[in-house]
Design a protein around this motif. Structure first.
Motif, PDB file in Angstrom:
ATOM      1  N   LEU A   1       0.937  -0.672  -5.094  1.00  0.00           N
ATOM      2  CA  LEU A   1       2.091  -1.261  -5.766  1.00  0.00           C
ATOM      3  C   LEU A   1       1.768  -1.634  -7.203  1.00  0.00           C
ATOM      4  O   LEU A   1       2.586  -1.425  -8.103  1.00  0.00           O
TER       5      LEU A   1
ATOM      6  N   SER B   1      -5.015   0.100  -0.417  1.00  0.00           N
ATOM      7  CA  SER B   1      -4.325  -1.123  -0.035  1.00  0.00           C
ATOM      8  C   SER B   1      -2.921  -1.117  -0.612  1.00  0.00           C
ATOM      9  O   SER B   1      -2.644  -0.482  -1.640  1.00  0.00           O
ATOM     10  N   ALA B   2      -2.028  -1.835   0.048  1.00  0.00           N
ATOM     11  CA  ALA B   2      -0.655  -1.958  -0.470  1.00  0.00           C
ATOM     12  C   ALA B   2      -0.663  -2.609  -1.836  1.00  0.00           C
ATOM     13  O   ALA B   2       0.106  -2.225  -2.731  1.00  0.00           O
TER      14      ALA B   2
ATOM     15  N   ALA C   1       8.592   1.445   0.512  1.00  0.00           N
ATOM     16  CA  ALA C   1       7.837   0.483   1.314  1.00  0.00           C
ATOM     17  C   ALA C   1       8.540   0.258   2.640  1.00  0.00           C
ATOM     18  O   ALA C   1       9.761   0.097   2.684  1.00  0.00           O
TER      19      ALA C   1
ATOM     20  N   ARG D   1      -5.997  -0.444   6.184  1.00  0.00           N
ATOM     21  CA  ARG D   1      -5.766   0.214   4.893  1.00  0.00           C
ATOM     22  C   ARG D   1      -6.079   1.706   4.969  1.00  0.00           C
ATOM     23  O   ARG D   1      -7.021   2.208   4.352  1.00  0.00           O
TER      24      ARG D   1
ATOM     25  N   VAL E   1      -2.703  -7.259   4.302  1.00  0.00           N
ATOM     26  CA  VAL E   1      -2.193  -7.420   2.946  1.00  0.00           C
ATOM     27  C   VAL E   1      -2.959  -8.494   2.185  1.00  0.00           C
ATOM     28  O   VAL E   1      -3.246  -8.364   1.005  1.00  0.00           O
TER      29      VAL E   1
ATOM     30  N   LEU F   1       7.311  -4.191  -5.928  1.00  0.00           N
ATOM     31  CA  LEU F   1       7.935  -3.897  -4.646  1.00  0.00           C
ATOM     32  C   LEU F   1       9.451  -3.960  -4.750  1.00  0.00           C
ATOM     33  O   LEU F   1      10.161  -3.179  -4.106  1.00  0.00           O
TER      34      LEU F   1
ATOM     35  N   LEU G   1       3.441  -1.876   5.241  1.00  0.00           N
ATOM     36  CA  LEU G   1       2.676  -3.120   5.128  1.00  0.00           C
ATOM     37  C   LEU G   1       3.208  -4.174   6.083  1.00  0.00           C
ATOM     38  O   LEU G   1       4.354  -4.130   6.519  1.00  0.00           O
TER      39      LEU G   1
ATOM     40  N   ASP H   1      -1.127  -0.562   5.611  1.00  0.00           N
ATOM     41  CA  ASP H   1      -1.999  -1.694   5.294  1.00  0.00           C
ATOM     42  C   ASP H   1      -1.628  -2.862   6.193  1.00  0.00           C
ATOM     43  O   ASP H   1      -0.583  -3.485   6.011  1.00  0.00           O
TER      44      ASP H   1
ATOM     45  N   THR I   1       0.646   5.576   3.650  1.00  0.00           N
ATOM     46  CA  THR I   1      -0.485   4.658   3.693  1.00  0.00           C
ATOM     47  C   THR I   1      -0.046   3.424   4.472  1.00  0.00           C
ATOM     48  O   THR I   1       1.075   2.948   4.294  1.00  0.00           O
TER      49      THR I   1
ATOM     50  N   VAL J   1       4.435   3.476   1.693  1.00  0.00           N
ATOM     51  CA  VAL J   1       3.413   2.544   2.135  1.00  0.00           C
ATOM     52  C   VAL J   1       4.013   1.626   3.193  1.00  0.00           C
ATOM     53  O   VAL J   1       5.115   1.115   3.040  1.00  0.00           O
TER      54      VAL J   1
ATOM     55  N   ALA K   1       3.350   3.756  -5.155  1.00  0.00           N
ATOM     56  CA  ALA K   1       4.200   3.753  -3.957  1.00  0.00           C
ATOM     57  C   ALA K   1       5.665   3.907  -4.372  1.00  0.00           C
ATOM     58  O   ALA K   1       6.131   3.235  -5.292  1.00  0.00           O
TER      59      ALA K   1
END
Length: 443
Positions: free
Chosen positions: A342, A337-338, A350, A321, A127, A369, A99, A124, A122, A97, A347
């Motif tokens: 998470l 979405s992150a 990151a 997203r 956030v 995370l 972000l 995003d 993914t 992911v 995920a």
């Protein structure tokens, strides 16, 4: 040493001073592009025209002396070592992911999208969810909008709903909304009616012609009551008072002011509002256009959230997203979405790009995370630096890195860095990762 020169904060220096005119400040959503930056001895010593928020941003200590380009598990390494390890992590990840990016340039977002697409990640760029709420409202009811230049030149009624620009966007009154002399408002402040609607009296309310106290939890009901009054619906005063906390006559008087504006501008904050509240604002502004001209404009957030949103939309068809896991872009609000990835523990890697990139995550999402590998691409001293598996130090947008940013009204502005680049930019790191990975070295 910090001193005062001509009413502007500065750092004294004995060396020759060079000036960069028309620099763009990205410390708040105003994105003022009339800053005069003075440089001496390789550092910024003065930021003319900047507000206190902008001065702090321009004059912040950003020493790059002795700062390594890259770290691996907290230890300095060469660029090639860090890139190789990052590409190995990207190649092994099943659900990476990306972000952040809201404080990065539009070009950086495009580079991040290219890498995310290649590794089927993914991405995003929202956030905190501010853009998602606004976009959902826009999709449902549309939005009547304008540039800040149009507001400056035409608006004689200005509404600030649930926001305090005097505190958060210090030059907004001065440059865009309340005070400037416009083509059709030559009197400036004297030719405008400023209305502040908020839960409590703020600094902006003290500068307004009218303050309307509306509790945060009653905002939706108040907006729909205003719409009903605008449409001529007969309402029960006691029920209105219970729902909104305001007398029916006071709300009717407010509608009268809005309805009889020659040109009205409705500003709202970029944080804290859900999509139903923003939808009610957009619907009220739309209804006002039956009798006058009224527009709705966000105050905007610091950095470049609108530019990140725009780049994502033109590259993928979605404004934020976006999931590339199936080899093509998909977007499911609340799922891609992150925060959601998470929280669900889905995920496994990151890639955090930019300053304050994870500040909008919940406590549990931030905790999760910390349990997975993190590739951080940000200026030295940014959050998550110590805990990153691989970290790349970057130049700072607007200080020693250029590019393009978008104001809240969508107007594109160039960054004119006052200092020469002393570290690679974030988009250069992203391009290097894509080149290395696509070349077969990251699989």
């Amino acid at each position: 040493m910090v001193g005062e020169i001509g009413g502007m904060s500065s750092v004294s220096s004995a060396g020759p001073v060079d000036e960069v005119e028309h620099a763009t400040c990205i410390a708040c959503g105003c994105l003022c592009d009339d800053i005069v930056v003075a440089v001496a001895d390789g550092q910024i010593v003065r930021a003319g025209n900047a507000c206190p928020v902008g001065e702090r941003w321009f004059l912040s200590e950003r020493s790059r002396s002795g700062v390594p380009d890259a770290w691996l598990e907290g230890q300095p390494v060469t660029r090639d070592e860090a890139i190789a390890r990052a590409c190995l992590l990207l190649g092994e990840a099943r659900a990476p992911v990306f972000l952040g990016l809201s404080r990065c340039t539009t070009e950086t977002t495009a580079a991040a999208l290219a890498l995310a697409d290649h590794v089927r990640a993914t991405i995003d760029t929202d956030v905190g969810g501010a853009a998602t709420a606004r976009l959902q409202a826009f999709q449902r009811v549309g939005r009547v909008s304008a540039t800040l230049g149009e507001v400056k030149n035409r608006a004689d009624v200005v509404v600030f709903w649930g926001c305090d620009p005097v505190k958060t966007h210090p030059r907004h009154f001065e440059r865009y909304s309340a005070e400037p002399r416009g083509r059709f408002v030559p009197e400036g402040r004297e030719g405008r009616t400023v209305i502040v609607v908020d839960a409590e009296r703020t600094a902006s309310a003290e500068c307004a012609d009218l303050f309307v106290p509306v509790a945060t939890e009653r905002g939706f009901e108040t907006l729909w009551t205003l719409r009903a009054l605008l449409r001529g619906v007969v309402l029960d005063g006691s029920r209105v008072a219970r729902a909104t906390g305001l007398e029916l006559n006071a709300l009717a008087a407010l509608v009268g002011r809005l309805k009889h504006a020659r040109y009205g501008a409705w500003f709202y904050g970029s944080q804290g509002a859900d999509s139903s509240l923003i939808e009610a604002m957009f619907a009220l502004v739309r209804d006002l256009n039956a009798s006058t001209r009224f527009v709705a404009v966000s105050l905007g957030g610091a950095g470049n959230p609108v530019g990140a949103e725009s780049a994502t939309a033109w590259q993928t068809g979605f404004a934020g997203r976006v999931d590339f896991q199936l080899g093509y872009p998909r977007s499911w609000p609340g799922e891609t979405s992150a925060e959601s990835l998470l929280l669900r523990g889905e995920a496994d890697l990151a890639v955090v790009v930019g300053e304050e990139a994870a500040s909008g995550l919940s406590r549990q999402a931030r905790a999760n995370l910390g349990q997975i590998p993190v590739i951080r691409i940000a200026p030295p001293g940014s959050e998550l630096g110590d805990g990153a598996t691989v970290a790349f130090a970057t130049a700072t947008e607007g200080i020693d890195a250029g590019g393009t940013v978008a104001r809240a009204d969508g107007v594109l502005l160039p960054l004119r860095p006052a200092l020469p680049p002393r570290l690679p930019t974030d988009r250069e790191w992203l391009a290097a990762l894509l080149d290395h990975f696509a070349g077969g070295n990251g699989a």
